[in-house]
Enzyme design. Structure first.
Site, short mmCIF file in Angstrom:
data_model
loop_
_atom_site.label_atom_id
_atom_site.label_comp_id
_atom_site.label_asym_id
_atom_site.label_seq_id
_atom_site.Cartn_x
_atom_site.Cartn_y
_atom_site.Cartn_z
N ARG A 588 8.23 -69.93 -16.07
CA ARG A 588 8.85 -68.82 -15.37
C ARG A 588 9.87 -69.26 -14.34
O ARG A 588 10.73 -68.49 -13.96
CB ARG A 588 7.78 -67.94 -14.73
CG ARG A 588 6.89 -67.29 -15.76
CD ARG A 588 6.03 -66.23 -15.14
NE ARG A 588 6.83 -65.24 -14.42
CZ ARG A 588 7.52 -64.28 -15.01
NH1 ARG A 588 7.52 -64.18 -16.32
NH2 ARG A 588 8.23 -63.42 -14.31
N SER A 621 11.01 -66.86 -25.86
CA SER A 621 10.14 -65.69 -26.06
C SER A 621 10.75 -64.40 -25.52
O SER A 621 10.21 -63.76 -24.61
CB SER A 621 8.80 -65.94 -25.39
OG SER A 621 8.33 -67.21 -25.76
N ASP A 675 7.86 -66.90 -29.50
CA ASP A 675 6.53 -67.50 -29.28
C ASP A 675 5.48 -66.99 -30.25
O ASP A 675 4.56 -67.72 -30.64
CB ASP A 675 6.06 -67.32 -27.82
CG ASP A 675 6.11 -65.88 -27.32
OD1 ASP A 675 6.57 -65.00 -28.08
OD2 ASP A 675 5.68 -65.65 -26.17
C1 BG6 Z 1 1.86 -70.32 -24.39
C2 BG6 Z 1 2.91 -70.54 -25.46
O1 BG6 Z 1 0.74 -71.03 -24.72
O2 BG6 Z 1 1.59 -68.94 -24.32
C3 BG6 Z 1 4.16 -69.78 -25.06
O3 BG6 Z 1 3.20 -71.89 -25.60
C4 BG6 Z 1 3.82 -68.32 -24.87
O4 BG6 Z 1 5.14 -69.90 -26.04
C5 BG6 Z 1 2.69 -68.18 -23.89
O5 BG6 Z 1 4.95 -67.62 -24.42
C6 BG6 Z 1 2.28 -66.73 -23.73
O6 BG6 Z 1 1.31 -66.62 -22.75
P1 BG6 Z 1 1.63 -66.45 -21.21
O7 BG6 Z 1 0.37 -65.94 -20.64
O8 BG6 Z 1 2.02 -67.78 -20.72
O9 BG6 Z 1 2.74 -65.44 -21.13
C1 GLC Z 2 8.03 -60.13 -24.52
C2 GLC Z 2 9.19 -60.68 -25.32
C3 GLC Z 2 8.73 -61.16 -26.66
C4 GLC Z 2 7.60 -62.13 -26.49
C5 GLC Z 2 6.50 -61.51 -25.69
C6 GLC Z 2 5.35 -62.45 -25.47
O1 GLC Z 2 7.60 -58.98 -25.15
O2 GLC Z 2 10.18 -59.67 -25.46
O3 GLC Z 2 9.80 -61.77 -27.34
O4 GLC Z 2 7.13 -62.52 -27.74
O5 GLC Z 2 7.00 -61.08 -24.47
O6 GLC Z 2 5.72 -63.54 -24.73
#
Ligand code: BG6
Ligand code: GLC
Ligand code: GLC
Length: 935
Positions: A588, A621, A675
């Site tokens: 983030r 993502s 993702d």
């Molecule tokens: C992670 C994946 O484990 O989980 C990422 O590697 C994914 O690609 C993520 O976006 C989603 O979970 P969070 O809780 O980190 O948004």
């Molecule tokens: C949001 C994004 C999407 C992603 C999801 C989970 O919805 O728009 O692309 O897969 O988050 O991370």
């Protein structure tokens, strides 16, 4: 003569034709007591054996025996209790209390230490009109009161009350008879009151040992004091009363609270300079309650504040401590009682038993020729004939010999002057012992209080109630003097209860009514979050429709983006690849592509890979329109990202440009992967049936393998393509509006992208905490939470993180730990608040999981139908902090899928190492394909 005395005492029935010696009925005590003793259907009582002797008593009586003064001495001596014995009882009772508090059950219950759910003494602000029903405090009578609490200190309205005598067959009949009788009395009382028949709130004073599990839930452990109605032990007495009131049908009465008489006595105590934290009752039976530290009550999951505990000391029965003070009369009395072996302590103190003890002593001395010239009357030989009132009057020094004489005559005896004097001594001995034993027990409670409060001198007020306390001045003065002797470190003031505890019951009822109203408001607030089957099935159907439209390229809130991933892995993929993962919780902080490149360089150096040109898979993502594996135009940011100048751009190009700017590295960006796709691929490496990818983390989304022929805009009619649904945007066309609550609207409005990602905002971790916070704000404004005080902390956006929801709902946490989490957030909670916050969290996360499940069900059904299968077995690769960390989320999703897609056997696989591996797999496949094309 005898019969007329009973008449004046208000006894219900005494069949004239039944002479006591012929009767297996018992005589009555005031208020028309039914039998409080075992009936003598077989001749075994000392009394009756004497009765036989008595019939042969000569007219002129027997000569007084020469050793009569020794006999008297022997007899009265038995009732003497030394200070050392009292101290031993005090210490033993204290030990039993502490043992019971720690939850160490002893085979024979010594004292029960029952928590009452009363957590504070009255504030004085309680107000309203309440009906109080008292059962079990005063012998065989039942009292109904109308109590008005003004909420103004010192301003009292006298309660109106009516007493009803419980018929003997009811006291020993069925539970239903007893509660129907109570409901009938209630109606009769209310009929005479100028009150509405609707919306009455009732406090139930039920004075027997009960396990309470709430202010209005209380299971009778066992009857005491001469009650023995079948089918009530082990039952919730509040429910029994409610049922009876309903059967009666005359009034709409809400039974709001149930309390022991000791609690009513304590709670009704006038607010004085010192806290009134002990309630003592000596009436038919005896008991005490006091305010204990909640952390010391093992059965409670509570570490703060105090809770009122009913000691139920009547059952105290330590042979070591009580043995030396038990007389032969106590043993006989116990043997003849309805509950032999039980309530041994109560049987030495309670008003139900004092008269009987006196009677047994008098009968004994008469048999020995010491009293009444050896001639007992039939009444003297009949259980229950000497009443508490008799004893009180006879031992009162101011009563005068004439009054004692009259009472004895009423018992059919012919007393001489010396008899009168001896009877007075017997009464005094029995009552003195009772008061002293009661004092020893009270001293134990006071020691406990002093110890738990860690105070040098305990200043406390004890509210006293019950007929023995109220009407026997000597009992009270001996009690007080002995307490001073046994607990010198306690400075105690005794405050007689003004109206038999009725006011106190009303106080508790007022508090319970407030809590019940709060609960209703909580339920109303959470009701829109509780989705039923039909609502979820409708979500599933709408999702299916939106999927179809999106695939056809028609207007739909689901974009259904082709990903150019045409196959899931076959397990043969090998090689070294770089993977980059942007868009979840862990990246983030990364906002610029140059920074990302710096990170890669740094990573390569650390791994000794510098200088190598590695193929790179980029997990990105966010919604991207892909025109190939390595081209992705960012449609819009989601999940709070908002870096400028990116929307509408190809993020692969942006990354490549950054790589060029940072000349030091050679990177070959081969694929851009959502993702969900990365997760599906990475799980697919282990399980070939994995054809769905699901993310429930910061955001939420799903992808799945669709038939290429269904995908508009991508050439080809055979084979498959993975579709990134971008289901977070589901409902952005208003289709979810009927499910959306005002709290969802507030969260949406305050977000960076109002009106967008409506499904995601009801499901994913970034928003659930905010929904909870908005609900808590609302409940606070209603006065339901935090005593209605808005705190600054609660106004702070995002103070509730997803991980708090997961932690709060964790089953392994006790409520007190939940509170600690919430307190860390700066929320000033009471224990009621903690439970409510927990329920709010549960409602919000349950809805999220169910909506997510409806989505998965829609996808699985789509795949099944695509393939024309009766049954489909499919796996879902899942990732995301909410799904992984929340204790119940995953099982709720699975349950919803089972319910909504019964023909699909759906297995959920958690991705072990994020979606990066999946991105590498996509890259590997792409490299392989590229090479084979070159060849
Ligand atoms: C992670 C994946 O484990 O989980 C990422 O590697 C994914 O690609 C993520 O976006 C989603 O979970 P969070 O809780 O980190 O948004
Ligand atoms: C949001 C994004 C999407 C992603 C999801 C989970 O919805 O728009 O692309 O897969 O988050 O991370
Ligand atoms: C009996 C009951 C108890 C009650 C007491 C005084 O001991 O078991 O609950 O408080 O009598 O009425």
């Amino acid at each position: 003569m005898f019969v007329s005395l009973l008449g004046t005492l208000g006894c219900l029935t005494l069949p004239d034709e039944l002479r006591p010696e012929e009767s297996d009925q018992l005589l009555c005590v005031p208020g028309g007591q039914p039998p409080l003793w075992k009936f003598m259907d077989s001749i075994r009582s000392e009394g009756l054996q004497q009765g036989e002797e008595a019939l042969s008593c000569p007219e002129e009586g027997l000569p007084r025996p020469s050793d009569s003064s020794e006999l008297v001495q022997d007899c009265l001596q038995q009732f003497k209790v030394t200070v050392a014995q009292l101290q031993q009882i005090q210490a033993s009772l204290l030990g039993s209390m502490e043992q019971a508090l720690r939850g160490q059950a002893s085979p024979v219950p010594a004292v029960r230490m029952l928590p009452t759910y009363v957590g504070s003494t009255p504030h004085g602000t309680e107000q309203g009109d309440f009906v109080v029903l008292e059962l079990g405090a005063t012998g065989a009578s039942l009292r109904v009161l109308w109590v008005t609490l003004t909420g103004i200190e010192g301003h009292r309205v006298e309660p109106r009350s009516q007493e009803f005598v419980i018929p003997q067959d009811v006291m020993l009949g069925t539970g239903q008879q007893l509660f129907d009788f109570a409901a009938h009395c209630l109606s009769e009382f209310l009929d005479a009151q100028p009150v509405s028949k609707q919306g009455l709130q009732l406090g139930f004073s039920f004075s027997f040992p009960c396990h309470q599990t709430g202010l209005d839930r209380s299971t009778l452990i066992s009857w005491t004091k001469g009650f023995r109605c079948s089918g009530v032990e082990g039952q919730d007495v509040v429910q029994l009363l409610r049922d009876a009131i309903q059967r009666q049908g005359a009034y709409n009465i809400d039974v709001v609270a149930v309390v022991n008489d000791t609690v009513g006595t304590m709670m009704g105590c006038e607010l004085g300079a010192r806290p009134c934290e002990v309630g003592l009752v000596v009436d038919t039976g005896t008991n005490v309650c006091y305010m204990e530290e909640a952390r010391d009550v093992a059965v409670l999951d509570e570490d703060r504040g105090r809770v009122c505990v009913s000691v139920e000391w009547g059952s105290f029965s330590d042979d070591g401590a009580l043995g030396p003070v038990l007389t032969t009369f106590d043993h006989t009395l116990d043997h003849e009682s309805l509950n032999p072996g039980a309530q041994r302590f109560e049987k030495m103190i309670g008003g139900l038993y004092l008269g009987e003890l006196v009677r047994l002593v008098l009968a004994h001395l008469t048999r020995r020729g010491v009293l009444f010239r050896g001639c007992p009357s039939p009444a003297l030989l009949s259980q229950g004939s000497v009443l508490l009132e008799h004893v009180a009057e006879m031992e009162d020094p101011s009563a005068g010999a004439a009054r004692v004489h009259a009472i004895l005559q009423d018992l059919g005896l012919s007393p001489e002057a010396s008899d009168v004097e001896l009877v007075q001594r017997v009464c005094a001995a029995v009552c003195t012992r009772a008061a002293q034993l009661c004092a020893a027990a009270l001293a134990a409670v006071l020691s406990r209080l002093q110890h738990s409060r860690e105070q040098q001198t305990l200043q406390v007020a004890v509210a006293t109630g019950g007929r023995v306390c109220e009407r026997h001045p000597r009992f009270c003065s001996i009690l007080q003097g002995t307490v001073m002797l046994l607990a010198p470190e306690c400075d105690v003031s005794f405050i007689p209860s003004a109206d038999g505890g009725g006011r106190g019951v009303a106080m508790v009822t007022a508090v319970a009514a407030r809590l019940a109203a709060h609960r209703r408001l909580l339920e109303e607030t959470l009701a829109p979050f509780r989705l039923n089957h039909d609502q979820l099935a409708a979500v599933q159907a709408q999702m299916r429709e939106a999927m179809a439209k999106g695939l056809r390229g028609e207007a739909s809130s689901l974009r259904m983006l082709p990903t150019y991933v045409r196959a899931t892995p076959d397990g043969s993929e090998r090689g070294d690849f770089l993977a980059l993962d942007l868009g979840g919780t862990n990246f983030r902080v990364l906002l610029l592509f140059d920074h990302i490149v710096d990170c890669i360089v740094d990573f390569q150096q650390k791994q000794g890979l510098s200088g190598q040109s590695l193929p790179l898979g980029f997990t990105f993502s966010f919604p991207c329109k892909q025109l190939g594996l390595d081209q992705g135009i960012l449609l819009n940011w989601t999940k709070g990202f908002n870096a400028s100048d990116c929307e509408g751009q190809d993020v692969v190009s942006l990354l490549r440009e950054a790589i060029t700017r940072r000349q030091a590295v050679e990177l070959n960006v081969v694929a851009i992967v959502n993702d969900t796709v990365g997760t599906m691929m990475s799980c697919g490496y282990e399980d070939p049936r994995c054809e769905i990818g699901l993310i429930v983390g910061t955001g939420t989304n799903a992808c799945y393998m669709e038939e290429l022929r269904n995908v508009a805009g991508v050439p080809g009619d055979s084979g498959h393509m993975c579709i990134n649904m971008e289901w977070g945007a589901f409902g952005d066309d208003g289709s979810l509006d009927t499910l959306s609550t005002c709290f969802d609207a507030s969260v949406d409005q305050a977000s960076i992208n109002p009106g967008k990602q409506r499904f995601e905002k009801m499901i994913s971790g970034m928003y659930l905490g905010e929904i909870v916070r908005h609900i808590l704000l609302h409940l606070t404004s209603l006065g339901v939470l935090f005593r209605g005080q808005q705190t600054q902390r609660l106004q702070t956006r995002d103070i509730f993180k997803t991980k708090f929801l997961s932690e709060i709902e964790s089953d392994s946490l006790a409520l007190r730990q939940v509170r600690a989490i919430l307190e860390d957030l700066g929320l000033p909670l009471t224990s009621d608040d903690t439970l409510m916050v927990l329920e709010v969290c549960q409602a919000v996360s349950q809805r999220a999981a169910q909506l997510c499940g409806a989505g998965v069900a829609a996808v699985a059904e789509k795949i099944r139908e695509n393939r024309g299968l009766e049954e489909l077995a499919v796996s879902v690769g899942v990732d995301g902090t909410l799904y992984k960390l929340h204790p119940h989320f995953s099982s709720l999703v699975a349950a919803t899928v089972r319910e909504l897609a019964p023909r699909c056997a759906v297995t959920f696989l958690q991705s072990e190492d994020g979606s990066g591996k999946g991105a590498a797999l996509v890259t590997a496949v792409a490299c392989r394909l590229a090479q084979s094309t070159r060849v």
